[in-house]
Motif scaffolding. Sequence first.
Motif, mmCIF file in Angstrom:
data_model
loop_
_atom_site.group_PDB
_atom_site.id
_atom_site.type_symbol
_atom_site.label_atom_id
_atom_site.label_comp_id
_atom_site.label_asym_id
_atom_site.label_seq_id
_atom_site.Cartn_x
_atom_site.Cartn_y
_atom_site.Cartn_z
ATOM 1 N N THR A 17 0.704 -1.300 -0.042
ATOM 2 C CA THR A 17 -0.064 0.109 -0.115
ATOM 3 C C THR A 17 0.936 1.295 -0.033
ATOM 4 O OG1 THR A 17 -0.357 -0.153 2.512
ATOM 5 C CG2 THR A 17 -1.999 -1.064 1.123
ATOM 6 N N GLY A 19 3.393 1.306 -1.963
ATOM 7 C CA GLY A 19 4.208 1.190 -3.233
ATOM 8 C C GLY A 19 5.589 0.950 -2.825
ATOM 9 N N TYR A 56 0.318 -2.934 -10.299
ATOM 10 C CA TYR A 56 -0.151 -1.844 -9.423
ATOM 11 C C TYR A 56 0.504 -0.345 -10.039
ATOM 12 C CZ TYR A 56 -0.274 -5.907 -6.073
ATOM 13 O OH TYR A 56 -0.805 -7.031 -5.755
ATOM 14 N N VAL A 57 -0.325 0.280 -10.905
ATOM 15 C CA VAL A 57 0.239 1.369 -11.356
ATOM 16 C C VAL A 57 0.095 2.487 -10.320
ATOM 17 C CG1 VAL A 57 -1.059 3.260 -12.985
ATOM 18 C CG2 VAL A 57 -1.283 0.693 -13.731
ATOM 19 N N GLU A 58 -1.017 2.301 -9.521
ATOM 20 C CA GLU A 58 -0.841 3.139 -8.234
ATOM 21 C C GLU A 58 -1.074 1.931 -7.112
ATOM 22 O OE1 GLU A 58 -3.655 6.513 -7.580
ATOM 23 O OE2 GLU A 58 -3.046 7.181 -9.487
ATOM 24 N N PRO A 59 -0.412 2.177 -5.977
ATOM 25 C CA PRO A 59 -0.521 1.201 -4.974
ATOM 26 C C PRO A 59 -2.000 0.922 -4.572
ATOM 27 C CG PRO A 59 1.104 2.827 -4.077
ATOM 28 C CD PRO A 59 0.385 3.565 -5.525
ATOM 29 N N GLU A 61 -5.548 -0.493 -2.342
ATOM 30 C CA GLU A 61 -5.721 -0.272 -0.931
ATOM 31 C C GLU A 61 -6.466 -1.567 -0.641
ATOM 32 O OE1 GLU A 61 -8.332 3.185 -0.658
ATOM 33 O OE2 GLU A 61 -7.034 4.113 -1.950
ATOM 34 N N LYS A 83 -6.461 0.794 -9.461
ATOM 35 C CA LYS A 83 -6.981 1.267 -10.752
ATOM 36 C C LYS A 83 -6.683 0.345 -11.698
ATOM 37 C CE LYS A 83 -6.940 6.003 -9.299
ATOM 38 N NZ LYS A 83 -6.197 7.648 -9.148
ATOM 39 N N GLY A 87 -7.261 4.089 -15.366
ATOM 40 C CA GLY A 87 -7.480 5.022 -14.250
ATOM 41 C C GLY A 87 -8.695 4.773 -13.300
#
Length: 118
Positions: A17, A19, A56-59, A61, A83, A87
């Motif tokens: 989470t 990253g 995991y483009v963004e971490p 949740e 995401k 996005g």
Amino acid sequence: MSLNNKDILLKANTFVTEGDNEGFLSLCTEDIKWEFVGDKTLMGKEAVRAYMKEVYVEPPEFDVENLIAGGDFVSAIGKISMKDEDGKVIDYSYCDVWRFRDGKMAELKAFVIETKPK
């Protein structure tokens, strides 16, 4: 032993989470196996590293609802939001069954289902 494995898994989730994929991977064996039931299987730390970098483009949740430990296994049940490549946030329910070896995560069997809004 089980409490220790639970703590390792919670620490691993925190790394994800935040990253910190390398922090997560430091808690895995070199020959880790990730099986996404009904989808694909990743073999080895390099395959997991590549997957995390791509997906995991963004971490993500996590909402861990239950941790159940016994022997070398810890099961985590909960929800995860990530995401996609556009996005858009996608929500999933999951049950991860982790096998530990020598204090590290050695195998994952992941049951992941996309949840749709009602």
